[in-house]
Design a protein around this motif. Sequence first.
Motif: not given
Length: 93
Positions: A37, A63, A80
């Motif tokens: 991220i 993820c 996310q």
Amino acid sequence: MAKLKTGRHTSALKEVRKSIKRTQRNTSIKSKIKTSIKRVEEAVRNNDVKVALEQLAIAFSECDKAAKKNVVHFKAASNQKARLSKIVAKINK
């Protein structure tokens, strides 16, 4: 094998060992997610579309893997991914 001299059941000792392994595995997976991220966000800050898209694919994969293994909730992973997609889409215009 019911008990040891210390009074602890062997099953309880095994559960402690298992929980330590699981904690290490989960920490490792969460760290990979956070790192991926950060790489996407860094690419967005630098306005580098190509790198951002490459890192976005990697972040999506991390993820999804974590959600599949129940390390993070599948909806948290989805949130996310949506957030990252949104910030990459802004620079991809």
